[in-house]
Design a protein around this motif. Sequence first.
Motif, PDB file in Angstrom:
ATOM      1  N   VAL A 167       8.077  15.057  -0.648  1.00 21.96           N
ATOM      2  CA  VAL A 167       8.993  14.021  -1.133  1.00 21.96           C
ATOM      3  C   VAL A 167      10.004  13.670  -0.050  1.00 21.96           C
ATOM      4  O   VAL A 167      10.328  12.502   0.161  1.00 21.96           O
ATOM      5  CB  VAL A 167       9.688  14.477  -2.435  1.00 21.96           C
TER       6      VAL A 167
ATOM      7  N   SER B   5      13.649  12.092  -7.630  1.00 18.83           N
ATOM      8  CA  SER B   5      12.203  12.118  -7.867  1.00 18.83           C
ATOM      9  C   SER B   5      11.728  13.503  -8.266  1.00 18.83           C
ATOM     10  O   SER B   5      10.921  13.655  -9.182  1.00 18.83           O
ATOM     11  CB  SER B   5      11.449  11.670  -6.611  1.00 18.83           C
TER      12      SER B   5
ATOM     13  N   ASN C 291      12.688  14.212 -11.814  1.00 18.36           N
ATOM     14  CA  ASN C 291      11.793  13.509 -12.746  1.00 18.36           C
ATOM     15  C   ASN C 291      10.455  14.227 -12.867  1.00 18.36           C
ATOM     16  O   ASN C 291       9.908  14.352 -13.967  1.00 18.36           O
ATOM     17  CB  ASN C 291      11.573  12.065 -12.309  1.00 18.36           C
TER      18      ASN C 291
END
Length: 75
Positions: A39, A19, A22
């Motif tokens: 996160v 994540s 990205n």
Amino acid sequence: MKLNFVLPRFMPGDPALSSLKNIQQQTGAVPTAAAVKAVRLFYGDPTRNLFQQYLKAVQRDGRVRRPNWLPAVGA
């Protein structure tokens, strides 16, 4: 909720790192320490078993309350 929880954890690699990668590719900015922590909190502690991670995610989501007889997650 179940698929959103299970799928990232059964994919190869670390879902939190994926994540963050990205995010970095989309924005061009290096994630801050606070973003990394957020996160990690979202995906759960990778040292805990999946059942504990799931209970914590469900509690965080607010859909299910922990029964009194069940030990507290993270205790």
